[in-house]
Design a protein around this motif. Structure first.
Motif, PDB file in Angstrom:
ATOM      1  N   ASN A   1      34.606 -42.711  33.323  1.00  0.00           N
ATOM      2  CA  ASN A   1      34.815 -44.063  32.619  1.00  0.00           C
ATOM      3  C   ASN A   1      34.151 -45.052  33.481  1.00  0.00           C
ATOM      4  N   LYS A   2      33.203 -44.748  34.482  1.00  0.00           N
ATOM      5  CA  LYS A   2      32.239 -45.524  34.851  1.00  0.00           C
ATOM      6  C   LYS A   2      31.187 -45.663  33.931  1.00  0.00           C
ATOM      7  N   GLY A   3      30.651 -44.436  33.607  1.00  0.00           N
ATOM      8  CA  GLY A   3      29.610 -44.315  32.529  1.00  0.00           C
ATOM      9  C   GLY A   3      30.054 -44.929  31.182  1.00  0.00           C
ATOM     10  N   ALA A   4      31.164 -44.805  30.743  1.00  0.00           N
ATOM     11  CA  ALA A   4      31.523 -45.635  29.620  1.00  0.00           C
ATOM     12  C   ALA A   4      31.239 -47.033  29.667  1.00  0.00           C
TER      13      ALA A   4
ATOM     14  N   GLU B   1      20.536 -46.146  31.279  1.00  0.00           N
ATOM     15  CA  GLU B   1      20.416 -45.365  32.430  1.00  0.00           C
ATOM     16  C   GLU B   1      21.360 -45.175  33.347  1.00  0.00           C
ATOM     17  N   GLY B   2      21.991 -46.287  33.590  1.00  0.00           N
ATOM     18  CA  GLY B   2      23.339 -46.247  34.530  1.00  0.00           C
ATOM     19  C   GLY B   2      24.259 -44.977  33.993  1.00  0.00           C
ATOM     20  N   ALA B   3      24.587 -45.496  32.811  1.00  0.00           N
ATOM     21  CA  ALA B   3      25.761 -44.627  32.022  1.00  0.00           C
ATOM     22  C   ALA B   3      25.276 -43.262  32.203  1.00  0.00           C
ATOM     23  N   LEU B   4      24.011 -42.876  31.646  1.00  0.00           N
ATOM     24  CA  LEU B   4      23.384 -41.694  31.545  1.00  0.00           C
ATOM     25  C   LEU B   4      23.712 -40.862  32.975  1.00  0.00           C
TER      26      LEU B   4
ATOM     27  N   TYR C   1      28.650 -37.586  25.505  1.00  0.00           N
ATOM     28  CA  TYR C   1      28.023 -38.811  25.623  1.00  0.00           C
ATOM     29  C   TYR C   1      26.629 -38.839  26.302  1.00  0.00           C
ATOM     30  N   ALA C   2      26.422 -37.957  27.026  1.00  0.00           N
ATOM     31  CA  ALA C   2      24.905 -37.838  27.487  1.00  0.00           C
ATOM     32  C   ALA C   2      23.769 -37.837  26.490  1.00  0.00           C
ATOM     33  N   GLY C   3      24.403 -36.823  25.298  1.00  0.00           N
ATOM     34  CA  GLY C   3      23.405 -36.943  24.337  1.00  0.00           C
ATOM     35  C   GLY C   3      23.311 -38.409  23.459  1.00  0.00           C
ATOM     36  N   PHE C   4      24.254 -38.879  23.219  1.00  0.00           N
ATOM     37  CA  PHE C   4      24.044 -40.354  22.492  1.00  0.00           C
ATOM     38  C   PHE C   4      23.324 -41.228  23.338  1.00  0.00           C
ATOM     39  N   VAL C   5      23.404 -41.222  24.675  1.00  0.00           N
ATOM     40  CA  VAL C   5      22.937 -42.015  25.443  1.00  0.00           C
ATOM     41  C   VAL C   5      21.623 -41.827  25.806  1.00  0.00           C
ATOM     42  N   SER C   6      21.243 -40.642  25.778  1.00  0.00           N
ATOM     43  CA  SER C   6      19.794 -40.051  25.785  1.00  0.00           C
ATOM     44  C   SER C   6      18.951 -40.527  24.359  1.00  0.00           C
TER      45      SER C   6
ATOM     46  N   GLU D   1      15.683 -42.802  23.774  1.00  0.00           N
ATOM     47  CA  GLU D   1      14.711 -42.191  22.908  1.00  0.00           C
ATOM     48  C   GLU D   1      14.218 -41.079  23.918  1.00  0.00           C
ATOM     49  N   ASN D   2      14.884 -40.617  24.671  1.00  0.00           N
ATOM     50  CA  ASN D   2      14.728 -39.254  25.442  1.00  0.00           C
ATOM     51  C   ASN D   2      15.006 -38.165  24.567  1.00  0.00           C
ATOM     52  N   TRP D   3      14.360 -37.731  23.698  1.00  0.00           N
ATOM     53  CA  TRP D   3      14.727 -36.773  22.480  1.00  0.00           C
ATOM     54  C   TRP D   3      14.830 -35.463  23.154  1.00  0.00           C
ATOM     55  N   ASP D   4      14.130 -34.996  24.103  1.00  0.00           N
ATOM     56  CA  ASP D   4      14.487 -33.611  24.580  1.00  0.00           C
ATOM     57  C   ASP D   4      15.774 -33.642  25.171  1.00  0.00           C
ATOM     58  N   LYS D   5      15.880 -34.622  26.395  1.00  0.00           N
ATOM     59  CA  LYS D   5      17.194 -34.520  26.813  1.00  0.00           C
ATOM     60  C   LYS D   5      18.420 -34.880  25.727  1.00  0.00           C
ATOM     61  N   ALA D   6      18.309 -35.485  24.811  1.00  0.00           N
ATOM     62  CA  ALA D   6      19.477 -35.599  23.681  1.00  0.00           C
ATOM     63  C   ALA D   6      19.626 -34.335  23.207  1.00  0.00           C
ATOM     64  N   GLU D   7      18.566 -33.611  22.918  1.00  0.00           N
ATOM     65  CA  GLU D   7      18.688 -32.259  22.312  1.00  0.00           C
ATOM     66  C   GLU D   7      19.349 -31.251  23.037  1.00  0.00           C
ATOM     67  N   SER D   8      18.895 -31.260  24.404  1.00  0.00           N
ATOM     68  CA  SER D   8      19.449 -30.347  25.153  1.00  0.00           C
ATOM     69  C   SER D   8      20.859 -30.443  25.266  1.00  0.00           C
TER      70      SER D   8
END
Length: 394
Positions: free
Chosen positions: A132-135, A144-147, A166-171, A175-182
């Protein structure tokens, strides 16, 4: 004198024994202090219990330690929070150790209502707090804080797909493509079922990561997993065209058009595929069909105009390659007569395209060239005026 000394020694022994008894670890007491919100005393008691011989090998000790440190981690009381700056990791480690030692039923605590609350439920509450805090931080555009909060949820509940999604969308937003992909791949590995995860992965690979082969592989996986999704087949076709696998794209498009005869995009892509295969007559029909479905479809109008200008463009190129000999000059005159007719054929297509987007520079450039080649001065001046209005150079 001796009696006095003996009395003092007796008092010291008594006080010492009392002191030892007062700090003797007691798991029930630690739990009670936790329930009462006395986290400083609860922490002291449970820390002692982890080194006390009678409780150090008890799985319940580490279960309670996890509860107490998780409470310290999430408390709004700054005094309590300062007791353990690493409370988050300590709680994680304690819960894990308790799980490793526990071979019986799941631990739980009794609430004031008399109902039991299991460790699983308590862990879920802890994780949801960070979710909830991340959202909230995401809504406040603190990506950055959400992630960071979503990544804490992943550590608390590593098999829960939500935090990875959620972490994928935030990453991706960062524009942290590698983290979004993982994150999205982990989401799918854990059984995540949203097609949006595939959509973002395809976009990342076809765009910023410039790996269209991987994007094609992913979109085909998505097609197999989500057979009712109508977007993935279209994306596949676009990728095949980008990869110059036009024949393969055409075959898929023809099948898709049969299923969706009123889909303008499919007709447009089929036209594009046919044009790349030099099937210009078929391409013209495809573009015209797309425009029949949507007369305001700019892309279809633009590519149809380019197609109709092909002959004129080739003739102009041929003319520019001729020299100044008498034979070449004669040939230029002959070609020019044909060119004029070809330009007249192409002109209405470009004028129609301009109406759909009067600010597109390429459209204006071709129109300006045609008007000048045909000697249409008034129209040429109109385009020059339009260039100035748009701040463009001609």
């Amino acid at each position: 004198m001796m009696k006095r000394i003996a009395l003092l020694l007796l008092m010291v022994v008594t006080v010492s024994a009392y002191a030892q008894k007062a700090v003797k670890p007691n798991l029930n007491k630690a739990l009670s202090l936790y329930k009462e919100g006395k986290l400083d005393e609860a922490k002291t008691m449970i820390d002692l219990a982890t080194t006390y011989e009678k409780t150090t090998n008890d799985a319940k000790t580490y279960y309670y330690k996890g509860l107490i440190y998780a409470a310290i981690d999430t408390t709004s009381n700054e005094t309590y929070k300062a007791l353990a700056p690493d409370a988050f990791q300590t709680a994680l480690d304690a819960f894990k150790k308790g799980d490793d030692m526990n071979t019986g039923k799941e631990h739980f605590v009794q609430e004031a209502s008399g109902l039991p609350v299991t460790k699983t439920q308590q862990i879920a509450v802890w994780a949801n707090g960070y979710l909830n805090k991340g959202a909230t931080l995401y809504q406040e555009e603190d990506l950055e804080g959400a992630l960071k909060n979503f990544e804490k949820v992943q550590l608390i509940t590593p098999k829960d797909t939500t935090a990875y999604f959620y972490a994928g969308f935030v990453s991706n937003g960062l524009e942290n493509w590698d983290k979004a992909e993982s994150n999205f791949k982990k989401y799918m590995e854990l059984g995540g079922k949203s097609p949006d995860a595939y959509s973002v992965l395809v976009n990342i690979n076809s765009g910023p990561k410039e790996n269209k082969e991987e994007a094609l592989k992913l979109v085909r996986e998505a097609k197999a997993k989500f057979p009712k999704n109508t977007d993935f087949p279209k994306v596949e076709i676009g990728l095949l065209i980008d990869l110059k696998r036009i024949d393969e794209a055409k075959s898929g498009l023809e099948s898709a058009v049969k299923k969706e005869p009123n889909n303008k995009i499919l007709h447009f892509y089929l036209g594009y595929a046919n044009q790349n295969l030099n099937n210009n007559a078929e391409a013209k029909k495809n573009y015209e069909e797309a425009l029949r479905i949507d007369p305001k479809y700019f892309e279809a109008s633009f590519y149809l105009a380019k197609l109709m200008y092909t002959d004129a463009a080739n003739l102009k190129k041929e003319m520019s390659s001729l020299g100044i000999s008498q034979a070449d000059r004669k040939k230029k005159v002959e070609i020019d007569k044909v060119l004029v007719e070809k330009l007249k054929v192409a002109l209405p297509y470009w004028e129609n395209t301009e109406k759909l987007n009067p600010s597109d520079q390429e459209v204006l450039d071709v129109l300006y060239s045609i008007y000048r080649d045909l000697g249409l001065e008034d129209q040429s001046k109109r385009i020059e005026k339009r260039y100035k209005e748009l701040g463009l150079e001609n």
